[in-house]
Scaffold this active site. Structure first.
Site: not given
Ligand SMILES: Cc1cc2nc3c(=O)[nH]c(=O)nc-3n(C[C@H](O)[C@H](O)[C@H](O)COP(=O)(O)OP(=O)(O)OC[C@H]3O[C@@H](n4cnc5c(N)ncnc54)[C@H](O)[C@@H]3O)c2cc1C
Length: 497
Positions: A48, A331, A342, A20, A150, A81, A434
């Protein structure tokens, strides 16, 4: 909204460097060259690192960013996909595809799904044979459709960690500043907004607009601004996942995700070019973690490459997504179980809406922000309803989860759609959907859920004409697919470019 003019947003700070965060930073740097964009991430906390299946809109996102497909696939061990194969959702042993393709007209005499049902003739084959990408998927073939024709849409699978790294490199090239460090304190402005971040080593990062991409921690919107969480777990009870990769098993590379329904959830299988991603999403109120872990290992097609990793989550979203000068994406804003891949799509949707507002010149006013929030809430609710559709039409009664899902009281929005389909065959669409009507049809059809009465308009086409239309479409799809390479061969040719 606090800020009165565009100059209030000269310094944009993105908190978090997961998918994200880097999607936001890259898009902002591409669209907003007048603002500085700084991203703060903590290597100690990490990302994550799951989220390997996507939705077709990601291609539009890549196009806007000027990303070359072959370069992206090489960098992320990506694959193509076409959709998702659902196994055991209606009953054990049944399967169907939800691919990103169409079945022709959806209403009136030309509605092939209606004619197919009306004729009820085995010689016509399955309804899925009227959908090009479903046939491609069933044969493991793939080819990018020509620009002008398409025929179908497609998305990607990729390694989530590599994807964040790929976007990071692009963002840095476009002038994003990266600051590594753990945020330990957030200073507020007098009006409640965020002023600056303090890192563990004492450095500070000040900004005018903060994009909270801090993952489940929801550091700014959740922890600092205390925005309430709207919990969907009474509708979508899954709250845990085990995730684990296995080696790639043989040359057959499926051009689709597989989602296999299990006793208390479902297992994903996501083929990458070098390995396969596996996971088991489950509801801990119906199964204990250890049993869920065993069920994951039983599903995997090869020996695990790592210890399974447990992830905990709650489905739902923050009541508002944009509060004061904080906008949450990813997230940190909310999560719906990944059945239809999604999350990244929802990041993209929020990001697109936000950038559109930022590009208007002046900072968005109160009403614009309220509209942004209402739009994002609707978007989450529409996706929630679509995911619930997969569960609530089940005929399974073999475990507590499935009995609970079929007996569940549905949200009004979903109950109305199901009612409209059952009564009239109408695929009702709200704003901010969506998934389009064809996707809804794919799930209804796959789950064997049909209208109680046929549309009288279908009788306007003579049965023989309907039969010919179905046979012709089926034959032309079969011929197009027969000339396509296997997914594996096609991907290799793209990677070699
Ligand atoms: C089981 C599971 C399966 C999934 N499968 C899919 C899928 O198939 N398709 C899909 O589109 N999405 C999927 N997702 C969702 C997807 O993983 C996330 O939407 C995507 O990876 C984006 O994550 P994020 O960037 O929001 O969070 P994260 O990847 O968790 O990034 C958070 C960031 O914030 C930073 N951070 C947090 N706290 C601090 C702090 N105190 N100081 C400095 N930095 C900090 C961390 O270091 C990290 O860089 C899935 C999620 C889960 C749980």
């Amino acid at each position: 909204m606090d800020a009165a003019n565009h100059s209030a947003y000269k310094r944009i700070v993105v908190v978090g460097g997961g998918a994200a965060g880097w999607m936001a930073a890259t898009a902002l740097a591409t669209a907003q060259p007048a603002s500085t964009v700084e991203l703060v991430e903590s290597e100690e906390i990490g990302i994550i690192g799951v989220g390997e299946a996507t939705f077709p809109s990601i291609r539009a996102f890549h196009k806007i960013l000027g990303i070359d497909e072959a370069e992206f696939l090489r960098a992320t061990n990506g694959t193509y996909k076409l959709g998702i194969e659902f196994c055991n959702w209606r009953t054990q042993g049944e399967r169907y595809f939800h691919t990103f393709g169409d079945f022709g007209a959806l209403t009136g005499p030309q509605a092939l799904w209606g004619q197919h049902r009306r004729l009820g003739d085995d010689a016509l084959g399955a309804l899925g044979e009227q959908c090009l990408p479903s046939v491609m998927a069933s044969q493991g073939r793939f080819q990018v459709p020509p620009e002008r024709e398409q025929f179908f849409n497609y998305a990607y699978h990729f390694d989530a960690v590599l994807y964040a790294g790929f976007l990071r490199a692009l963002a840095l090239k476009r002038g994003v500043r990266r600051t590594e460090g753990r945020i330990v304190d957030v200073a507020r402005r007098a009006d409640g907004g965020v002023n600056q971040l303090r890192l563990a080593d004492g450095r500070t990062v000040a900004g005018d607009l903060f994009i909270d991409c801090s993952g489940f921690a929801s550091l700014l919107l959740g922890r600092t601004l205390d925005e309430p969480f709207v919990d969907f777990s009474h509708w979508l009870p899954a709250d845990r996942a085990w995730a684990c990769p296995s080696g790639r098993n043989g040359p057959d590379l499926a051009p689709y995700t597989r989602a296999t329904a299990l006793e208390a959830g479902w297992a994903w299988r996501i083929p990458l070019s070098n390995r396969t991603g596996h996971g088991h999403v489950f509801a801990s109120r119906y199964i204990d973690e250890e049993r869920a872990r065993t069920q994951l290992l039983e599903q995997m097609d090869g020996p695990p490459l790592a210890e399974p990793r447990l992830l905990r989550f709650t489905t739902g979203h923050r009541a508002r997504f944009w509060v004061h000068n904080v906008v949450a994406l990813g997230l940190s804003s909310g999560f719906l179980e990944p059945l239809e891949s999604t999350s990244i799509f929802l990041v993209q949707s929020g990001l697109g809406r936000m950038i559109e507002l930022l590009l208007q010149g002046a900072a968005p006013g109160r009403q614009a922000v309220a509209d942004y929030n209402a739009g994002m809430v609707r978007q989450f609710e529409r996706v929630r309803d679509f995911i619930m559709l997969h569960y609530c039409l089940t005929a399974r009664r073999d475990s507590k989860l499935w009995r609970a899902m079929m007996a569940m009281e549905l949200p009004d929005t979903l109950a109305f759609k199901i009612h409209a389909w059952r009564q009239t065959g109408a695929l009702h669409q709200y704003s901010d959907e969506g998934f389009d009507a064809t996707s809804w049809l794919a799930i209804h059809a796959g789950m064997g859920h049909w209208p109680e009465r046929a549309d009288p308009a279908l009788r306007e086409m003579a049965p023989e004409a309907a039969r010919q239309a179905l046979l012709q479409r089926r034959a032309s799809i079969a011929a197009v697919v027969a000339a396509m390479p296997s997914h594996d061969a096609y991907l290799r040719s793209v990677l070699a470019r």
